[in-house]
Design a protein around this motif. Structure first.
Motif, PDB file in Angstrom:
ATOM      1  N   ILE A 131      -2.090  -0.589  -4.508  1.00  6.25           N
ATOM      2  CA  ILE A 131      -1.810   0.807  -4.173  1.00  6.25           C
ATOM      3  C   ILE A 131      -2.407   1.122  -2.806  1.00  6.25           C
ATOM      4  CG2 ILE A 131      -1.972   3.212  -4.927  1.00  6.25           C
ATOM      5  CD1 ILE A 131      -2.306   2.304  -7.753  1.00  6.25           C
ATOM      6  N   ASP A 132      -1.518   1.335  -1.851  1.00  7.12           N
ATOM      7  CA  ASP A 132      -1.913   1.679  -0.488  1.00  7.12           C
ATOM      8  C   ASP A 132      -1.980   3.197  -0.439  1.00  7.12           C
ATOM      9  OD1 ASP A 132      -1.499   2.538   2.253  1.00  7.12           O
ATOM     10  OD2 ASP A 132      -0.609   0.590   2.759  1.00  7.12           O
ATOM     11  N   PHE A 133      -3.175   3.738  -0.301  1.00  5.09           N
ATOM     12  CA  PHE A 133      -3.273   5.199  -0.263  1.00  5.09           C
ATOM     13  C   PHE A 133      -4.340   5.690   0.697  1.00  5.09           C
ATOM     14  CE2 PHE A 133      -6.982   6.327  -3.017  1.00  5.09           C
ATOM     15  CZ  PHE A 133      -7.271   5.081  -3.553  1.00  5.09           C
ATOM     16  N   PRO A 189      -5.623   6.793   6.579  1.00  5.42           N
ATOM     17  CA  PRO A 189      -5.504   7.679   7.746  1.00  5.42           C
ATOM     18  C   PRO A 189      -5.628   6.898   9.055  1.00  5.42           C
ATOM     19  CG  PRO A 189      -7.727   7.774   6.864  1.00  5.42           C
ATOM     20  CD  PRO A 189      -6.947   6.869   5.938  1.00  5.42           C
ATOM     21  N   ASN A 190      -5.223   7.548  10.122  1.00  2.41           N
ATOM     22  CA  ASN A 190      -5.427   6.968  11.447  1.00  2.41           C
ATOM     23  C   ASN A 190      -6.830   7.308  11.917  1.00  2.41           C
ATOM     24  OD1 ASN A 190      -2.784   6.071  11.398  1.00  2.41           O
ATOM     25  ND2 ASN A 190      -2.016   7.926  12.381  1.00  2.41           N
ATOM     26  N   ILE A 191      -7.488   6.349  12.546  1.00  4.23           N
ATOM     27  CA  ILE A 191      -8.860   6.598  12.985  1.00  4.23           C
ATOM     28  C   ILE A 191      -8.878   7.458  14.255  1.00  4.23           C
ATOM     29  CG2 ILE A 191      -9.700   4.446  11.956  1.00  4.23           C
ATOM     30  CD1 ILE A 191     -10.023   3.426  14.901  1.00  4.23           C
ATOM     31  N   GLY A 203      -7.668  -2.506   7.901  1.00  2.00           N
ATOM     32  CA  GLY A 203      -6.864  -1.712   8.823  1.00  2.00           C
ATOM     33  C   GLY A 203      -5.727  -2.515   9.428  1.00  2.00           C
ATOM     34  N   GLU A 204      -4.902  -1.805  10.169  1.00  2.00           N
ATOM     35  CA  GLU A 204      -3.777  -2.476  10.841  1.00  2.00           C
ATOM     36  C   GLU A 204      -4.274  -3.562  11.785  1.00  2.00           C
ATOM     37  OE1 GLU A 204      -0.729   0.053  12.532  1.00  2.00           O
ATOM     38  OE2 GLU A 204      -1.302   1.685  11.180  1.00  2.00           O
ATOM     39  N   SER A 205      -5.474  -3.354  12.355  1.00  2.00           N
ATOM     40  CA  SER A 205      -5.993  -4.334  13.320  1.00  2.00           C
ATOM     41  C   SER A 205      -6.152  -5.711  12.680  1.00  2.00           C
ATOM     42  CB  SER A 205      -7.341  -3.868  13.868  1.00  2.00           C
ATOM     43  OG  SER A 205      -8.283  -3.741  12.810  1.00  2.00           O
ATOM     44  N   LEU A 250       4.175  -3.210  16.720  1.00  2.00           N
ATOM     45  CA  LEU A 250       4.218  -1.839  16.213  1.00  2.00           C
ATOM     46  C   LEU A 250       3.743  -1.735  14.771  1.00  2.00           C
ATOM     47  CD1 LEU A 250       7.573  -1.146  17.912  1.00  2.00           C
ATOM     48  CD2 LEU A 250       5.530   0.219  18.285  1.00  2.00           C
ATOM     49  N   TYR A 251       3.591  -0.492  14.383  1.00  2.00           N
ATOM     50  CA  TYR A 251       3.277  -0.111  12.996  1.00  2.00           C
ATOM     51  C   TYR A 251       4.085  -0.948  11.996  1.00  2.00           C
ATOM     52  CZ  TYR A 251       3.004   3.386   9.137  1.00  2.00           C
ATOM     53  OH  TYR A 251       2.819   4.046   7.958  1.00  2.00           O
ATOM     54  N   ALA A 252       5.394  -1.021  12.210  1.00  2.00           N
ATOM     55  CA  ALA A 252       6.267  -1.707  11.256  1.00  2.00           C
ATOM     56  C   ALA A 252       5.972  -3.205  11.207  1.00  2.00           C
ATOM     57  CB  ALA A 252       7.727  -1.473  11.621  1.00  2.00           C
ATOM     58  N   ARG A 257       3.175  -4.658  11.764  1.00  2.00           N
ATOM     59  CA  ARG A 257       1.921  -4.847  11.027  1.00  2.00           C
ATOM     60  C   ARG A 257       2.117  -4.591   9.536  1.00  2.00           C
ATOM     61  NH1 ARG A 257       0.430  -2.817  16.076  1.00  2.00           N
ATOM     62  NH2 ARG A 257       0.377  -0.615  15.453  1.00  2.00           N
ATOM     63  N   ASP A 258       3.034  -3.680   9.208  1.00  2.00           N
ATOM     64  CA  ASP A 258       3.313  -3.440   7.797  1.00  2.00           C
ATOM     65  C   ASP A 258       4.007  -4.650   7.154  1.00  2.00           C
ATOM     66  OD1 ASP A 258       2.389  -1.355   6.256  1.00  2.00           O
ATOM     67  OD2 ASP A 258       3.755   0.121   7.124  1.00  2.00           O
ATOM     68  N   LEU A 259       4.840  -5.347   7.927  1.00  2.00           N
ATOM     69  CA  LEU A 259       5.451  -6.570   7.391  1.00  2.00           C
ATOM     70  C   LEU A 259       4.362  -7.579   7.053  1.00  2.00           C
ATOM     71  CD1 LEU A 259       8.452  -7.043   9.869  1.00  2.00           C
ATOM     72  CD2 LEU A 259       8.645  -6.630   7.401  1.00  2.00           C
ATOM     73  N   LEU A 284       2.604  -0.425  -4.204  1.00  2.00           N
ATOM     74  CA  LEU A 284       2.976   0.969  -3.964  1.00  2.00           C
ATOM     75  C   LEU A 284       2.403   1.472  -2.641  1.00  2.00           C
ATOM     76  CD1 LEU A 284       2.168   2.398  -7.523  1.00  2.00           C
ATOM     77  CD2 LEU A 284       4.343   1.477  -6.689  1.00  2.00           C
ATOM     78  N   TYR A 285       3.164   2.346  -2.012  1.00  2.00           N
ATOM     79  CA  TYR A 285       2.742   2.978  -0.763  1.00  2.00           C
ATOM     80  C   TYR A 285       2.787   4.481  -0.961  1.00  2.00           C
ATOM     81  CZ  TYR A 285       3.695  -1.611   1.298  1.00  2.00           C
ATOM     82  OH  TYR A 285       3.695  -2.950   1.595  1.00  2.00           O
ATOM     83  N   ILE A 286       1.618   5.096  -1.041  1.00  2.00           N
ATOM     84  CA  ILE A 286       1.557   6.531  -1.288  1.00  2.00           C
ATOM     85  C   ILE A 286       1.518   7.236   0.066  1.00  2.00           C
ATOM     86  CG2 ILE A 286       0.446   8.312  -2.699  1.00  2.00           C
ATOM     87  CD1 ILE A 286       1.096   5.613  -4.184  1.00  2.00           C
ATOM     88  N   VAL A 287       2.690   7.543   0.569  1.00  2.00           N
ATOM     89  CA  VAL A 287       2.799   8.038   1.947  1.00  2.00           C
ATOM     90  C   VAL A 287       3.804   9.190   1.978  1.00  2.00           C
ATOM     91  CG1 VAL A 287       3.270   7.390   4.341  1.00  2.00           C
ATOM     92  CG2 VAL A 287       2.388   5.669   2.760  1.00  2.00           C
ATOM     93  N   ASP A 288       3.549  10.165   2.839  1.00  2.00           N
ATOM     94  CA  ASP A 288       4.389  11.361   2.826  1.00  2.00           C
ATOM     95  C   ASP A 288       5.872  11.010   3.025  1.00  2.00           C
ATOM     96  OD1 ASP A 288       5.388  12.346   5.686  1.00  2.00           O
ATOM     97  OD2 ASP A 288       3.485  11.292   5.902  1.00  2.00           O
ATOM     98  N   HIS A 317      11.096   4.527   7.280  1.00  2.00           N
ATOM     99  CA  HIS A 317      10.252   3.377   7.636  1.00  2.00           C
ATOM    100  C   HIS A 317      10.155   2.403   6.451  1.00  2.00           C
ATOM    101  CE1 HIS A 317       6.744   1.009   8.822  1.00  2.00           C
ATOM    102  NE2 HIS A 317       6.147   1.385   7.697  1.00  2.00           N
ATOM    103  N   PHE A 318       9.903   2.938   5.277  1.00  2.00           N
ATOM    104  CA  PHE A 318       9.718   2.044   4.130  1.00  2.00           C
ATOM    105  C   PHE A 318      11.035   1.430   3.674  1.00  2.00           C
ATOM    106  CE2 PHE A 318       5.685   4.346   3.982  1.00  2.00           C
ATOM    107  CZ  PHE A 318       4.831   3.253   3.990  1.00  2.00           C
ATOM    108  N   LYS A 319      12.117   2.167   3.810  1.00  2.00           N
ATOM    109  CA  LYS A 319      13.430   1.591   3.472  1.00  2.00           C
ATOM    110  C   LYS A 319      13.715   0.393   4.377  1.00  2.00           C
ATOM    111  CE  LYS A 319      17.418   4.236   2.360  1.00  2.00           C
ATOM    112  NZ  LYS A 319      18.031   5.581   2.583  1.00  2.00           N
TER     113      LYS A 319
HETATM  114  N1  ARG Z   1      -1.664   5.474   8.953  1.00  2.00           N
HETATM  115  C1  ARG Z   1      -0.395   6.005   8.531  1.00  2.00           C
HETATM  116  C2  ARG Z   1      -0.302   7.491   8.842  1.00  2.00           C
HETATM  117  O1  ARG Z   1      -1.330   8.138   8.971  1.00  2.00           O
HETATM  118  C3  ARG Z   1      -0.133   5.815   7.071  1.00  2.00           C
HETATM  119  C4  ARG Z   1      -0.144   4.396   6.610  1.00  2.00           C
HETATM  120  C5  ARG Z   1       0.484   4.201   5.276  1.00  2.00           C
HETATM  121  N2  ARG Z   1       0.481   2.833   4.841  1.00  2.00           N
HETATM  122  C6  ARG Z   1       1.243   1.882   5.329  1.00  2.00           C
HETATM  123  N3  ARG Z   1       1.080   0.662   4.880  1.00  2.00           N
HETATM  124  N4  ARG Z   1       2.157   2.117   6.225  1.00  2.00           N
HETATM  125  O2  ARG Z   1       0.789   8.004   8.944  1.00  2.00           O
END
Ligand code: ARG
Length: 582
Positions: free
Chosen positions: A120-122, A125-127, A256-258, A310-312, A314-316, A332-336, A342-344
């Motif tokens: 569960i990814d929840f 936040p961005n630092i 983190g993404e890093s 990019l974000y994507a 790193r998500d792969l 699971l990705y609990i994201v707005d 993006h997730f599709k």
């Molecule tokens: N850091 C992202 C944001 O604040 C959310 C990341 C959600 N998780 C993921 N694996 N993309 O929008």
């Protein structure tokens, strides 16, 4: 369909299965629309299909041939349904036993997750900027889901996928190079620095180039850039963790993404090898087209023209890492819900790359919740800080508690207020249907009477106070399941018991549907049932929980203790505390 966790409901399914020769697992057990009809209803449609008979005829036949046993007292047919009445005293005893003395062979909670893992990814936040109020929804939904899955015996890996990489950090590094690193360095200063830099770019476009250069240095492992970035990350984490501690949240993995930077070449090579990526307008992308080459959704962007991933991308890498590390049943990705596309795209690319487990990945979206008319902010806009909302909630809760319980001293109020105030915010965020937007007023969120966390906490404290009173003033022993359950003969008591009997199945349903609000509603219903029973005593002393007749009182106290236990477990799953007094 799996059989219900409540063994009395399961017995009703078995009775129909036995009479018709069909499999009990295929039968659904429901509550009849009105309690007068019975305790559990089983529909005869599946049996009718298999046997080629009318459902009503089968129901009538089952009812006519029914013989009572230790579980079920009677069966009647109503149209296509068989309505069963269970042996009430037996079910009371089972519930009291399972709740007050849980054992492995009579588990209080479902077990269907045993041996399976859920990631569960929840929160994530961005630092380098504060947690804004909107972060709370991912944080509390994710935390509740983690607890729900754990309650169903899953192994849960709660992951904070910190947004700690990307061009933003190039901007912050460039800003520090220009204007010096803020002293003292804290998250407010970082946020201000970012805003100042964005402002400055408008009149001095060359800054954009500086930011890119600094990000490149960071990516290339430049020591100065790395050290400064690490400080950004450390002060951010300190700030986030203070809030997580207030909410009682511990992550199993903070990665983190890093952390995926090193995996980028392999991911890009894999996509190239499979012929999935292509250069388009200087950028590297994966086109998402159907067999005829018609674009189904925008391409997934892997690498910008300047070479930055990019974000994507790193998500792969993160998805693959999670599969390799945990072999999940679900990820699971609990994201707005704004990140739906993006997730599709992400899951589609994983599937195209041949990962069969891509189907186990799921975006769990949510809408926006506002309290007191405050809107969540954005990076540059006015941000409502989570910390401030939690502090305000605590302050307001203290006022309510002082008002409602003048007997509590200041130390007690100070201890309880954060549990109630923060709990109220958490509850409101879970109570709202996940995908909807919701607007709450402070009064509503904190109301001890309404659909609120404090309402459930008060019911729990009321149970605790009854039990204390019984022990201290009346000398009753600690409640035990060894009471005369036949004395629990009022319908209001049975309504409470029926609800308690639904607990395990409710937890299973909330987890399976990724919907914590199912549990919030259940707890509110249980409180309502409890309060209807409890207030009967206002009109008739013989119906009081603490009635004069000792055996009846002890039976009622056992039921109160069971309600208290379920409220406490339920609140705990949602992430709320359950004070013993309020
Ligand atoms: N850091 C992202 C944001 O604040 C959310 C990341 C959600 N998780 C993921 N694996 N993309 O929008």
């Amino acid at each position: 369909m799996s059989s219900p966790a409540n063994p009395f409901a399961a017995a009703c399914a078995r009775a129909v299965a036995r009479a018709t020769g069909i499999d009990a697992d295929g039968l659904s057990v429901q509550s009849p629309p009105r309690p007068e009809l019975g305790d559990f209803a089983v529909a005869c449609f599946p049996a009718a299909r298999q046997l080629g008979l009318a459902p009503a005829a089968i129901a009538a036949r089952i009812a006519a041939g029914f013989e009572p046993d230790a579980w079920i007292a009677s069966a009647t047919a109503t149209g296509p349904f068989v309505n069963f009445r269970v042996q009430r005293a037996a079910m009371f005893h089972h519930l009291l036993d399972a709740t007050l003395r849980p054992r492995d062979d009579a588990p209080l909670l479902p077990r269907h997750g045993a041996g399976k893992t859920v990631c569960i990814d929840f929160s994530s936040p961005n630092i380098s900027k504060q947690l804004a109020y909107h972060h709370i929804r991912s944080t509390v939904i994710g935390h509740a889901l983690a607890n729900l899955y754990r309650a169903c015996a899953y192994r849960v890996v709660g992951i904070n996928h910190l947004g700690d990489w990307g061009t933003t950090h190039g901007m912050l590094l460039a800003a520090c190079a220009r204007w010096g690193e803020p002293q003292p360095l804290d998250i407010g200063a970082l946020n201000a620095l970012y805003v100042r830099f964005r402002e400055a770019i408008k009149t001095e476009p060359a800054l954009e180039e500086e930011a890119r250069a600094w990000f490149k240095r960071l990516e290339d492992g430049d020591l100065e850039a790395r050290a400064r970035w690490q400080r950004f990350r450390d002060v951010s984490w300190a700030e986030f963790d203070a809030v997580y501690q207030q909410l009682g949240i511990v992550f199993d993995e903070v990665r983190g993404e890093s952390a995926y930077e090193a995996d980028m070449p392999a991911v890009l090579a894999m996509l190239a090898d499979k012929g999935l990526s292509r250069v388009s307008q200087g950028a590297l992308v994966v086109p998402l087209e159907d067999a005829a080459g018609v674009e189904e959704m925008p391409p997934l962007l892997l690498k910008k023209g300047d070479g930055a991933t990019l974000y994507a991308t790193r998500d792969l890498a993160a998805a693959i890492y999670r599969w390799d590390s945990y072999g999940f049943e679900r990820s699971l990705y609990i994201v707005d819900r704004g990140q739906g596309l993006h997730f599709k795209q992400l899951f589609r690319v994983l599937a195209m790359a041949g990962y069969a487990w891509a189907g186990r990945c799921q975006h769990v979206p949510f809408g926006l919740v506002r309290i007191g008319g405050k809107k969540a902010g954005t990076r540059t806009g006015k941000v409502v800080l989570l910390r401030e909302v939690l502090a305000e909630a605590t302050e307001r809760a203290a006022a309510t508690i002082r008002d409602k319980s003048p007997g509590l001293d200041d130390v007690a109020v100070a201890a309880i207020a954060p549990v109630v105030g923060i709990g109220a915010i958490v509850f409101a965020n879970l109570f709202a249907a996940r995908e909807k937007d919701a607007d709450f007023e402070w009064e509503q969120v904190l109301s001890p009477q309404g659909d609120s966390g404090p309402y459930v906490q008060y019911a729990h404290a009321r149970c605790a106070s009854l039990l204390r009173k019984a022990m201290i003033e009346l000398g009753d022993p600690a409640p035990s399941p060894e009471v005369d359950c036949a004395l629990l003969s009022h319908d209001a008591e049975w309504t409470v018991a029926r609800r308690l009997g639904d607990f395990a199945d409710t937890v299973a349903r909330a987890a399976d549907g990724n919907d914590p609000h199912v549990l919030t509603h259940y707890l509110l219903d249980l409180c309502g049932d409890f309060s209807r029973w409890y207030t009967l005593g206002n009109g008739d002393p013989a119906l009081r929980v603490l009635c004069a007749e000792v055996a009846t009182r002890r039976a009622r106290l056992a039921l109160v203790a069971a309600v208290k236990e379920i409220l406490q477990i339920g609140l705990g799953i949602l992430g709320l505390g359950a004070p013993e007094a309020m």
